[in-house]
Write a protein that holds these residues in place. Structure first.
Motif, PDB file in Angstrom:
ATOM      1  N   ARG A 143       1.216  -1.489   0.179  1.00  0.00           N
ATOM      2  CA  ARG A 143      -0.163   0.017   0.059  1.00  0.00           C
ATOM      3  C   ARG A 143       0.860   1.224  -0.269  1.00  0.00           C
ATOM      4  NH1 ARG A 143      -2.615  -1.311   3.959  1.00  0.00           N
ATOM      5  NH2 ARG A 143      -4.546  -2.862   2.601  1.00  0.00           N
ATOM      6  N   ILE A 144       1.964   1.262   1.025  1.00  0.00           N
ATOM      7  CA  ILE A 144       2.577   2.400   0.696  1.00  0.00           C
ATOM      8  C   ILE A 144       3.945   2.969  -0.532  1.00  0.00           C
ATOM      9  CG2 ILE A 144       4.725   3.358   1.806  1.00  0.00           C
ATOM     10  CD1 ILE A 144       3.474   2.564   4.549  1.00  0.00           C
ATOM     11  N   VAL A 148       3.634   5.920  -2.045  1.00  0.00           N
ATOM     12  CA  VAL A 148       4.414   6.966  -3.086  1.00  0.00           C
ATOM     13  C   VAL A 148       4.597   6.790  -4.421  1.00  0.00           C
ATOM     14  CG1 VAL A 148       6.742   6.267  -3.144  1.00  0.00           C
ATOM     15  CG2 VAL A 148       5.391   5.851  -1.126  1.00  0.00           C
ATOM     16  N   LEU A 149       4.565   5.459  -5.442  1.00  0.00           N
ATOM     17  CA  LEU A 149       4.533   6.066  -6.289  1.00  0.00           C
ATOM     18  C   LEU A 149       4.270   6.743  -7.245  1.00  0.00           C
ATOM     19  CD1 LEU A 149       6.639   5.163  -9.204  1.00  0.00           C
ATOM     20  CD2 LEU A 149       4.448   2.836  -9.600  1.00  0.00           C
ATOM     21  N   GLU A 150       2.384   7.012  -6.867  1.00  0.00           N
ATOM     22  CA  GLU A 150       1.420   7.942  -6.952  1.00  0.00           C
ATOM     23  C   GLU A 150       2.173   9.042  -6.862  1.00  0.00           C
ATOM     24  OE1 GLU A 150      -2.037   6.861  -5.841  1.00  0.00           O
ATOM     25  OE2 GLU A 150      -2.299   4.531  -6.698  1.00  0.00           O
ATOM     26  N   SER A 374       2.567  22.123  -9.507  1.00  0.00           N
ATOM     27  CA  SER A 374       1.236  21.667  -9.563  1.00  0.00           C
ATOM     28  C   SER A 374       0.923  20.170  -9.967  1.00  0.00           C
ATOM     29  CB  SER A 374       2.242  21.982 -11.432  1.00  0.00           C
ATOM     30  OG  SER A 374       3.064  20.984 -11.818  1.00  0.00           O
ATOM     31  N   PRO A 375       0.446  19.788  -8.434  1.00  0.00           N
ATOM     32  CA  PRO A 375      -0.184  18.250  -9.058  1.00  0.00           C
ATOM     33  C   PRO A 375      -0.985  17.741 -10.456  1.00  0.00           C
ATOM     34  CG  PRO A 375      -1.543  19.848  -7.948  1.00  0.00           C
ATOM     35  CD  PRO A 375      -0.492  20.345  -8.340  1.00  0.00           C
ATOM     36  N   GLN A 376      -0.915  16.129 -10.257  1.00  0.00           N
ATOM     37  CA  GLN A 376      -2.036  16.205 -11.651  1.00  0.00           C
ATOM     38  C   GLN A 376      -2.336  14.615 -11.136  1.00  0.00           C
ATOM     39  OE1 GLN A 376       1.358  15.514 -14.395  1.00  0.00           O
ATOM     40  NE2 GLN A 376       1.925  17.556 -14.868  1.00  0.00           N
ATOM     41  N   ASN A 377      -3.480  14.900 -11.814  1.00  0.00           N
ATOM     42  CA  ASN A 377      -4.306  13.084 -11.461  1.00  0.00           C
ATOM     43  C   ASN A 377      -3.850  12.099 -12.087  1.00  0.00           C
ATOM     44  OD1 ASN A 377      -5.673  14.514  -9.796  1.00  0.00           O
ATOM     45  ND2 ASN A 377      -7.264  15.304 -10.922  1.00  0.00           N
ATOM     46  N   SER A 378      -3.395  10.863 -11.263  1.00  0.00           N
ATOM     47  CA  SER A 378      -2.943  10.562 -11.673  1.00  0.00           C
ATOM     48  C   SER A 378      -3.562   9.005 -12.837  1.00  0.00           C
ATOM     49  CB  SER A 378      -2.366   8.838 -10.959  1.00  0.00           C
ATOM     50  OG  SER A 378      -2.820   8.827  -9.903  1.00  0.00           O
ATOM     51  N   GLN A 379      -3.596   8.851 -13.511  1.00  0.00           N
ATOM     52  CA  GLN A 379      -4.861   8.406 -14.945  1.00  0.00           C
ATOM     53  C   GLN A 379      -4.500   6.778 -14.373  1.00  0.00           C
ATOM     54  OE1 GLN A 379      -6.912   9.449 -16.432  1.00  0.00           O
ATOM     55  NE2 GLN A 379      -5.785  11.235 -15.769  1.00  0.00           N
TER      56      GLN A 379
END
Length: 379
Positions: A143-144, A148-150, A374-379
């Motif tokens: 889970r971590i 972290v990758l996201e 500048s956050p981006q939503n991961s798809q």
């Protein structure tokens, strides 16, 4: 000729130092940690993030509450086995004071059956404890790592240009440092539950069997625990400090072997040996000091332990002579409380390892807590 050799030796040392610093600088950009501190100003001014709280780790492990419950119950049962085992040993010794041989055989058979039962229960609860805590830890690590990758994928490009955020450092956070969370949760829960359960049951048993002797042993118990704890901590720190002290001499030896052709060509072997011997003086001085500390601590530990045991047996003999307790009660109380002191000392020596692991995973949670520009939503 001699001045020429000295000049070449100085050039060799300067070139070796320059090459070493350059290689360290290049390796520090590709590795998660630099070989030596103080390579750059950014590294010197870097402050390590605070370690994550234990409640936060438990909250992240909330979906595995069933495994946590089973593992905790198993840890409590296993913690209670040590006082019961010590009480059984004391009862076995007391059985040999029985005058009737038939009664002695019956008591010994009963205690032998208890030993067999304790072994079976120990195997069962250890399997349940380690399996469930390992299940919790693996799911928490997974889970971590995903979180972290996201989070990393949403950071700005300038964040990756920092030396502490190189590809090697980020891979280390995802692989090595993230896996340490498993030991923080599993080892800490099992350690706390086992130690707490063992202390409560042992003190209760001691007060029930012989409360006067138990109070005396509890009063001198901190001396025994401090001795065991200091012995383990000092001996582990001595080897680590000596390894740090040998670092400079090791670097000279590495450079001399790497440039052995230049050393042989200019006849600098004696000069290199002089430098090597000079760098050995400081480690030798530290080794003498550490050996005195380790020797005194190692000798003081059994000394205070044996003195406390002498006091316990002396006072227990006085109580047995006056008829307040039996000889068997003396042995039962002694083994129960002494084994508990060792259990507490072992738990105390493990807290330093848990603290190191907690500091190691702090960088992982630093990434999770950081807010992207500048956050981006991961798809």
């Amino acid at each position: 000729m001699v001045s020429y050799i000295d000049q070449e030796t100085d050039q060799f040392r300067a070139s070796s130092a320059a090459r070493t610093s350059a290689s360290r600088l290049s390796m520090s950009r590709a590795s998660p940690m630099p070989l030596t501190p103080g390579v750059s100003k950014e590294t010197e001014s870097y402050v390590s993030p605070p370690a994550p709280s234990f409640s936060r780790l438990l909250a992240m492990n909330a979906p595995e509450w069933k495994q946590a419950l089973i593992g905790s119950i198993s840890a409590l049962v296993y913690g209670s086995l040590q006082p019961i085992y010590a009480l059984t040993i004391g009862g076995m010794i007391a059985a040999f004071f029985v005058q009737d041989h038939n009664e002695m055989n019956a008591i010994i058979s009963r205690y032998a059956l208890i030993f067999c039962s304790l072994s079976l229960v120990s195997i069962a609860v250890n399997l349940l404890q380690h399996y469930n805590f390992a299940y919790m830890g693996e799911h928490l690590v997974r889970r971590i790592r995903v979180q972290v990758l996201e989070k990393i994928l949403t950071f700005e490009a300038a964040w990756f240009d920092e030396d502490t955020n190189s590809s090697g450092s980020l891979c280390s956070r995802l692989s090595d440092e993230s896996s340490l969370v498993k030991t923080l949760v599993a080892d800490r829960i099992s350690l706390l539950l086992q130690t707490a359960c063992g202390i409560v049951i042992a003190v209760t048993m001691g007060l029930i069997v012989a409360w006067k002797l138990a109070l005396v042993m509890i009063a001198v118990q901190p001396c025994t625990m401090i001795c065991y704890y200091a012995k383990k901590i000092v001996l582990s720190n001595v080897s680590r400090d000596l390894a740090k002290a040998q670092y400079e001499s090791t670097q000279i030896a590495i450079e001399a072997v790497y440039n052995h052709r230049m050393v042989t060509s200019f006849g600098c072997s004696s000069k290199i040996l002089q430098l090597f011997e000079h760098t050995q003086e400081e480690p030798l001085r530290k080794a003498r000091k550490k050996s005195w500390v380790a020797g005194i601590t190692t000798g003081l530990s059994p000394c205070l332990t044996f003195l406390s045991w002498a006091l316990d047996f002396w006072y227990g003999g006085k109580l047995a002579q006056s008829g307040e307790i039996s000889a068997g009660d003396v042995f039962k109380t002694f083994f129960v409380l002494v084994s508990t002191g060792k259990l507490i000392a072992d738990a105390g020596s493990m807290t330093s390892d848990l603290a190191k692991g907690s500091n190691a995973v702090a960088s992982v949670f630093e990434v999770l807590d950081r807010k992207s520009i500048s956050p981006q939503n991961s798809q």
